[in-house]
Design a protein around this motif. Structure first.
Motif, mmCIF file in Angstrom:
data_model
loop_
_atom_site.group_PDB
_atom_site.id
_atom_site.type_symbol
_atom_site.label_atom_id
_atom_site.label_comp_id
_atom_site.label_asym_id
_atom_site.label_seq_id
_atom_site.Cartn_x
_atom_site.Cartn_y
_atom_site.Cartn_z
ATOM 1 N N GLU A 62 0.834 -1.191 0.000
ATOM 2 C CA GLU A 62 0.000 0.000 0.000
ATOM 3 C C GLU A 62 0.878 1.254 0.000
ATOM 4 N N ASP A 63 0.307 2.357 -0.508
ATOM 5 C CA ASP A 63 1.032 3.627 -0.496
ATOM 6 C C ASP A 63 0.936 4.283 0.875
ATOM 7 N N ASP A 64 2.087 4.666 1.420
ATOM 8 C CA ASP A 64 2.149 5.484 2.618
ATOM 9 C C ASP A 64 2.421 6.912 2.166
ATOM 10 N N VAL A 65 1.430 7.776 2.354
ATOM 11 C CA VAL A 65 1.533 9.166 1.898
ATOM 12 C C VAL A 65 1.915 10.054 3.077
ATOM 13 N N TYR A 66 3.060 10.721 2.946
ATOM 14 C CA TYR A 66 3.493 11.706 3.934
ATOM 15 C C TYR A 66 3.153 13.089 3.379
ATOM 16 N N GLU A 67 2.095 13.662 3.938
ATOM 17 C CA GLU A 67 1.573 14.915 3.405
ATOM 18 C C GLU A 67 2.568 16.057 3.595
ATOM 19 N N ALA A 68 2.447 17.071 2.730
ATOM 20 C CA ALA A 68 3.283 18.260 2.869
ATOM 21 C C ALA A 68 3.102 18.848 4.265
ATOM 22 N N ASN A 69 4.195 19.322 4.852
ATOM 23 C CA ASN A 69 4.125 19.769 6.240
ATOM 24 C C ASN A 69 5.081 20.923 6.470
ATOM 25 N N TYR A 70 4.827 21.642 7.579
ATOM 26 C CA TYR A 70 5.611 22.820 7.929
ATOM 27 C C TYR A 70 6.250 22.631 9.305
ATOM 28 N N THR A 71 7.470 23.149 9.447
ATOM 29 C CA THR A 71 8.080 23.267 10.766
ATOM 30 C C THR A 71 8.544 24.712 10.949
ATOM 31 N N THR A 72 8.554 25.160 12.191
ATOM 32 C CA THR A 72 8.917 26.539 12.512
ATOM 33 C C THR A 72 9.976 26.556 13.600
ATOM 34 N N ASP A 73 11.046 27.301 13.358
ATOM 35 C CA ASP A 73 12.112 27.478 14.342
ATOM 36 C C ASP A 73 12.158 28.941 14.768
ATOM 37 N N LEU A 74 12.511 29.180 16.024
ATOM 38 C CA LEU A 74 12.616 30.538 16.542
ATOM 39 C C LEU A 74 13.804 30.620 17.486
ATOM 40 N N ALA A 75 14.603 31.675 17.333
ATOM 41 C CA ALA A 75 15.755 31.888 18.203
ATOM 42 C C ALA A 75 15.858 33.356 18.581
ATOM 43 N N ILE A 76 16.209 33.604 19.836
ATOM 44 C CA ILE A 76 16.450 34.959 20.330
ATOM 45 C C ILE A 76 17.838 34.975 20.966
ATOM 46 N N ALA A 77 18.712 35.831 20.450
ATOM 47 C CA ALA A 77 20.082 35.912 20.948
ATOM 48 C C ALA A 77 20.347 37.298 21.507
ATOM 49 N N ARG A 78 21.153 37.345 22.563
ATOM 50 C CA ARG A 78 21.509 38.606 23.204
ATOM 51 C C ARG A 78 23.021 38.636 23.423
ATOM 52 N N SER A 79 23.654 39.712 22.943
ATOM 53 C CA SER A 79 25.087 39.897 23.146
ATOM 54 C C SER A 79 25.322 40.747 24.378
ATOM 55 N N PHE A 80 26.264 40.315 25.199
ATOM 56 C CA PHE A 80 26.651 41.065 26.385
ATOM 57 C C PHE A 80 28.076 41.563 26.146
ATOM 58 N N GLY A 81 28.182 42.740 25.572
ATOM 59 C CA GLY A 81 29.483 43.258 25.200
ATOM 60 C C GLY A 81 30.005 42.536 23.974
ATOM 61 N N ASP A 82 31.330 42.567 23.812
ATOM 62 C CA ASP A 82 31.950 41.979 22.628
ATOM 63 C C ASP A 82 32.341 40.527 22.814
ATOM 64 N N HIS A 83 32.184 39.984 24.018
ATOM 65 C CA HIS A 83 32.779 38.687 24.308
ATOM 66 C C HIS A 83 31.789 37.582 24.661
ATOM 67 N N LEU A 84 30.559 37.926 24.953
ATOM 68 C CA LEU A 84 29.626 36.913 25.452
ATOM 69 C C LEU A 84 28.268 37.084 24.797
ATOM 70 N N SER A 85 27.653 35.961 24.416
ATOM 71 C CA SER A 85 26.293 36.001 23.868
ATOM 72 C C SER A 85 25.533 34.768 24.326
ATOM 73 N N LEU A 86 24.240 34.922 24.456
ATOM 74 C CA LEU A 86 23.344 33.849 24.892
ATOM 75 C C LEU A 86 22.205 33.721 23.890
ATOM 76 N N THR A 87 21.929 32.497 23.463
ATOM 77 C CA THR A 87 20.825 32.232 22.547
ATOM 78 C C THR A 87 19.865 31.246 23.188
ATOM 79 N N LEU A 88 18.596 31.559 23.130
ATOM 80 C CA LEU A 88 17.521 30.669 23.551
ATOM 81 C C LEU A 88 16.617 30.446 22.351
ATOM 82 N N GLY A 89 16.213 29.197 22.135
ATOM 83 C CA GLY A 89 15.394 28.973 20.963
ATOM 84 C C GLY A 89 14.703 27.630 20.957
#
Length: 871
Positions: A801-828
Motif C-alpha cells: 500500500e502507499d504510505d503518503v506523507y503529506e506536505a508539512n511545515y516546521t517553525t524554528d525561533l531563536a532569540i540571541a543577546r550579546s553582552f558586550g563583545d565577548h559573550l552572547s546567549l541564545t535561547l530557541g
C-alpha cells in the motif's frame, strides 16, 4: 600487498621537482614596490584577517590585529582586492600610491564573496560564476540555530541539500545519508579547503535512502572549525572527477588568529529525551611572517553528546514490532587543525587534518519473549538488541603553494581513512542456548584513500578581458577492507554435517537462529583487502571576452585500474545584460566510478528452510555466485547535466534562479532478494546452497529536473538595526526512465528493482522544499525565525500500500543577546509547534515505527540554549 609506498615515492619526486622550480622562480622574481595601509569597518574599527590580494596573481597578505597590512606589488598600476567574511568585496587601483586605507562595508548578501569551488580563477565572485553556488557562513548560522552538526545545519539553510536520520537501519542509524537535489549520497563530491575528502566506509544497505550507496560523513567535521561552506549546484566531473555528478560541497576551515571562540550548547525535546550537550573551542595564532605574508595555526576541539529519542507506537492502538524507535545515542569527539607557513616570498607550506571518534548505540527490532530467537532464561521479557558502532575517522592533507613566473602552483598529498566497527549488545546467539553471551564483536570495514595532485593556474589579465588557464593531474589510491567478528557473532552452533538423499549437507539440530541477533557478524569468508588506483588529467579555461560575457570550458580524462577510462567535458557561460542582471548556463557530461564497497561488499547470514541451513547473501560483484548468475561487472555511472538561470540585483534585493536537468544512465543500486524458488535462477541458487541473494548492479536510469530559487533582501535602519529576509526553494522532479536487467532476468524487473525500491529512490528529496528566514538585529539583540515547508512524499509499505506523507511545515525561533563583545546567549526552539509527519501503520513501514525516515524528522519540538564566548 600495501601499495601506499609507491604513491609516497611519486609524491617525493613531484615535491623535489616543485622545489627546484620554486628555487628557480624565486631567484628571478622581481622585488616590486611596497604598498601599505589599514582596513577599517564603517564604525572605524580595525578588521583583523582581511585578505588583500594583487588582482590576477597569488601575491597577497592579511591584515594584523590593528587592521594594518603591507605587501610587495609588481607595479604601482596594479589593483588590490580586499575581501572579508560578512563584508562587501572591494577593488582599489593602486594608481602610484604607496599607502591605501580602505573602509569595508558590512554585507549580509554573500553573493560578492570570492569562491574556491566551481572556478579556479582567483578573481571570481558568486555572481560572476556561470553556475549556481551557495556560500553558507556557518559561524553566522550557528549563532541562531539549534542544530549542532553540519548535516542538520545545511539541511535547514540549503534547500537543495537533504539528509535523513534513520532508525532500525543498521549502520545508517550511525551515519546520516545526505544528498543534493535528491541524487545519490555518493554522487556529491566533498572537498576540504578545495582538496578531495575520503568517503565513509559504510555502504547503506537496509531501510534507508541512498540504499546501495556510500557517501561522505560530513559530521566528522565540527561546525566550530568551519568558516564557510560552498555548495556548487552543478555537475562538475570534468573539473573535479568522480562523485561530482550532483555537485560539490567545499568546506573551508577557519584561519582566524589571536581569537578564542567557544560555546556550550544544550537542549532537550519536550518529550524529555534526546538531550544534547556540546562543548567546543577554537583558537588560532600567528606562525611566522615573511615578505608581508603571515602564517597561522588554527585549532578546534569539539565534543557532542546526543541522547536517544523514543517514539514507539501505542500497543493499545497498533500491533507493535518495536518497543524502541527513534534517534540513536551518540558521543562524538573531533579535533581539527588548519595551518599555513610562508617559506619564501613566493611560497607557503600548508597542512590541515583531523581526528574524529564516534561511539553510537541504536536499537534494532524487538524480540518478544516467546520468539524462537529468544532464550527466556536470559531475557524473560524478550529483548531489544542494540547495534553499537565505533567509528574512527582520520585525515591529513599537506602541500606547497607557490607562484612561478605568474603561475599559481599547488602540490598536495591528502590521506584519509574511515573505520566502522560493529558491536552488538543486549542480545544473544540463540544457538548457544543458556550459554550465550549478551555482547558480541561483529567485525566491520575500513576505507582508506590517498590522493597526490599537482595543479597550476594562471590569470592572463591582458588576454581578452581576462583569461584564467588551469591544468593538473591527480593520482589516487583507494583501499577497502572487511574484517570478521568473533566466532559467536556469526556462527550457528546447532548446525551439524549429515547425509540427506545421499549427499553430505549441513543440518540444523536445534532450529535456533545463529549469530548475534540484531546484526550478525561478518565471518572469515567475508573478509577481504582490495585496492585500486586512478590517475586523472584535466585542463580548465575561463575566458572573459568582455566585462559582460565569459565562457568557461573544462575537460578531464581518468583511468581506473579496475574498470577502464572515461573522458568528460563541460561548457558554461555567463552574459551580463546589465550591471544588475545576468544570464548563466552550463552543459556537461559526468561520471561516477563504482565505489570499492559496491564492488566488493559481501555479507552472509544463515537461515533455515525445512530445518536445512541455507545461506542468504549480499554477493560481491566479483564473487562466483554473481558470475554464475550472469550479473555483469560494475561500470561507471554516466550523466548529462544542463542548467540555465539568472542572477539579479536591485538595490538591497538579490535573486538567483537556476533550472537544472540531470540525466543519469546505469545508476548502481542494490537489487531485491532473489529466492531459491525463483523459476529462472532458483536452481542455480539451490546448487550453491544459497537461499536468497542480492547484488549490486548498474540497474537504473533516472532523469531529474528541477528549479532552485533564492531571494534575499536586506535593509539597514540606522547604525545598529539590520533586517534580512530570505526565501529559498528547491523544486525537484525525478523519474525512473529505465530498469536494466540482465538478459536472463528480463522478466524480473519487480524483484530486480521494484516499485517499492523505486519510491525510496525518488523520495531521496521531497518534490519541493522551501524555507523562509527572517533575521533582525538591533542593539545587541538578534531575532531569527525560520519557516520550512517539506513537500509530499509517497512510499510503498510492506503490504504493497502507499504510505503518503503529506506536505508539512516546521517553525524554528531563536532569540540571541550579546553582552558586550565577548559573550552572547541564545535561547530557541526547533519545530516549536511540535509537528510530526503523517502517521502510518508501524507493522507495514520499512522502519517498524509510525513513520519512515523523512526529511522533516520525527523527534518533535526541541528547546535549546547556547552560550558563546569570544576572547
Amino acid at each position: 600487498m600495501n601499495p601506499f609506498p609507491l604513491q609516497k615515492k611519486i609524491f617525493k619526486l613531484l615535491y623535489c621537482l616543485l622545489v627546484l622550480l620554486v628555487s628557480g622562480g624565486t631567484l628571478t622574481a622581481q622585488t616590486g614596490q611596497a604598498v601599505s595601509g589599514r582596513v577599517l569597518n564603517e564604525r572605524n574599527e580595525p578588521l583583523t584577517g582581511v585578505t588583500v590580494l594583487v588582482k590576477g596573481t597569488t601575491a597577497g597578505t592579511v591584515t594584523d590585529a590593528s587592521g594594518n597590512y603591507e605587501l610587495q606589488v609588481p607595479n604601482l598600476g596594479a589593483t588590490l582586492v580586499y575581501s572579508y567574511i560578512g563584508f562587501a568585496r572591494q577593488e582599489v587601483r593602486i594608481a602610484n600610491r604607496s599607502r591605501i586605507d580602505v573602509v569595508l562595508k558590512e554585507e549580509e548578501d554573500r553573493l560578492q564573496e570570492l569562491v574556491v569551488v566551481g572556478s579556479r580563477s582567483q578573481n571570481r565572485s558568486v555572481t560572476e560564476t556561470p553556475v549556481a553556488i551557495d556560500i553558507i557562513p556557518i559561524q553566522e548560522i550557528i549563532g541562531t540555530s539549534g542544530q549542532l552538526d553540519v548535516n542538520m545545519l545545511l539541511q535547514y539553510v540549503a534547500p537543495s541539500f537533504n539528509v535523513n536520520r534513520q532508525s532500525g537501519s543498521d549502520g545508517s542509524d550511525h551515519v546520516d545519508p545526505a544528498t543534493i537535489r535528491g541524487l545519490g549520497p555518493d554522487q556529491t563530491l566533498v572537498l576540504i579547503n578545495g582538496k578531495r575528502r575520503h568517503q565513509s566506509s559504510l555502504i547503506n544497505i537496509f531501510g534507508t535512502r541512498g540504499r546501495g550507496n556510500t557517501g561522505t560523513d560530513l559530521n566528522t567535521i565540527p561546525a566550530a572549525a568551519i568558516d564557510r561552506v560552498e555548495i556548487l549546484r552543478d555537475g562538475a566531473s570534468a573539473q573535479y572527477g568522480s562523485d561530482a555528478i550532483a555537485g560539490v560541497i567545499n568546506i573551508v576551515l577557519k584561519s582566524s588568529v589571536n581569537e578564542f571562540t567557544g560555546s556550550i550548547n544544550t537542549g532537550v525535546t519536550t518529550e524529555g529525551d534526546g538531550e544534547n550537550l556540546q562543548l567546543n573551542g577554537n583558537y588560532g595564532f600567528e606562525l611566522g611572517q615573511l615578505a608581508g605574508k603571515r602564517g597561522f595555526v588554527n585549532m578546534t576541539m569539539d565534543y557532542l553528546h546526543r541522547n536517544r529519542t523514543n517514539r514507539p507506537a501505542d500497543p493499545n492502538v497498533y500491533e507493535v514490532y518495536r518497543r524502541q524507535f527513534g534517534d540513536a545515542l551518540s558521543d562524538n569527539f573531533a579535533t581539527i587543525l588548519n595551518a599555513e607557513l610562508p617559506v619564501s616570498e613566493q611560497s607557503s607550506f600548508y597542512a590541515f587534518g583531523g581526528f574524529n571518534f564516534r561511539d553510537t548505540d541504536a536499537y534494532a527490532w524487538t524480540r518478544e519473549a516467546g520468539d524462537d530467537r529468544n532464550i527466556p532464561s536470559i531475557y524473560p521479557n524478550g529483548f531489544d538488541p542494540r547495534i553499537q558502532s565505533r567509528i574512527t575517522d582520520r585525515s591529513i592533507s599537506a602541500g606547497l603553494r607557490s607562484s612561478i613566473k605568474d603561475w599559481a602552483v599547488d602540490l598536495n598529498n591528502t590521506y584519509g581513512a574511515n573505520r566502522f566497527h560493529y558491536l552488538v549488545d543486549g542480545t544473544l546467539n540463540a544457538s548457544l542456548l543458556d550459554e550465550s553471551p549478551t555482547r558480541f564483536d561483529a567485525g566491520g570495514f575500513e576505507l582508506a584513500q590517498n590522493t597526490t595532485s599537482i595543479n597550476l593556474s594562471r590569470y592572463f589579465q591582458d588576454f581578452l578581458a581576462g583569461t584564467n588557464i588551469a591544468f593538473g593531474t591527480e593520482y589516487r589510491l583507494e583501499r577497502y577492507q572487511i574484517f570478521a567478528g568473533e566466532e559467536a557473532s556469526w556462527r550457528n552452533y546447532g548446525i551439524i554435517d549429515t547425509v540427506i538423499d545421499g549427499r553430505l549437507q549441513q543440518y540444523d539440530r536445534l532450529g535456533r537462529a545463529g549469530g548475534s541477533q540484531g546484526f550478525p557478524g561478518f565471518n572469515p569468508d567475508n573478509e577481504l583487502d582490495e585496492y585500486r588506483t586512478n590517475i586523472g588529467v584535466y585542463v580548465d579555461g575561463e575566458f572573459d571576452f568582455s566585462r559582460k560575457f565569459m565562457i568557461a570550458a573544462a575537460a578531464r580524462f581518468e583511468h581506473y585500474s579496475d574498470f577502464g577510462r572515461t573522458l568528460n567535458g563541460k561548457l558554461a557561460t555567463r552574459l551580463a545584460l546589465t550591471e544588475a542582471f545576468a544570464l548563466r548556463g552550463s552543459l556537461s557530461t559526468g561520471f561516477r566510478a563504482p565505489s570499492l564497497a559496491q564492488i566488493y561488499f559481501n555479507s552472509t547470514f544463515t537461515d533455515f528452510v525445512g530445518g536445512v541451513a541455507v545461506d542468504k547473501v549480499i554477493a560481491g560483484n566479483t564473487s562466483s555466485i554473481t558470475r554464475k548468475l550472469g550479473i555483469p561487472a560494475l561500470k561507471e555511472e554516466r550523466a548529462l547535466n544542463a542548467s540555465l538561470g539568472f542572477t539579479a540585483t536591485l538595490g538591497n534585493f538579490t535573486a538567483t534562479v537556476d533550472g537544472y536537468y540531470v540525466d543519469i544512465d546505469d545508476r548502481i543500486v542494490l537489487t531485491g532478494a532473489f529466492e531459491d524458488t525463483d523459476d529462472v535462477i532458483g536452481p542455480d541458487l539451490q546448487a550453491l546452497n544459497v537461499g536468497a541473494a542480492q547484488f549490486f548492479t548498474n540497474a537504473v536510469d533516472t532523469r531529474t529536473r528541477g528549479l532552485d530559487v533564492i531571494l534575499n533582501y536586506n535593509q539597514r535602519f540606522g547604525t545598529d538595526n539590520r533586517l534580512n529576509l530570505s526565501l529559498a526553494g528547491n523544486f525537484n522532479d525525478m523519474e525512473i526512465t529505465g530498469i536494466n536487467t540482465t538478459q536472463r532476468l528480463q522478466s524480473k524487473e519487480d524483484i530486480y528493482f521494484g516499485r517499492r525500491e523505486q519510491l525510496f529512490l525518488i523520495a531521496s528529496a521531497p518534490p519541493s522544499k522551501i524555507n523562509l528566514i527572517a533575521d533582525y538585529r538591533f542593539s545587541g539583540w538578534n531575532i531569527n525565525a525560520k519557516l520550512m515547508r517539506f513537500g509530499e512524499i509517497v512510499l510503498e509499505d510492506w503490504d504493497g500500500e502507499d504510505d503518503v506523507y503529506e506536505a508539512n511545515y516546521t517553525t524554528d525561533l531563536a532569540i540571541a543577546r550579546s553582552f558586550g563583545d565577548h559573550l552572547s546567549l541564545t535561547l530557541g526552539g526547533i519545530n516549536i509547534f511540535d509537528v510530526y509527519p503523517t502517521r502510518q501503520d508501524p507493522v507495514a513501514t520499512e522502519s517498524g515505527g509510525l513513520w519512515d525516515p523523512v526529511q522533516m524528522g520525527f523527534t518533535g519540538r526541541f528547546l535549546y540554549a547556547r552560550l558563546r564566548l569570544s576572547l
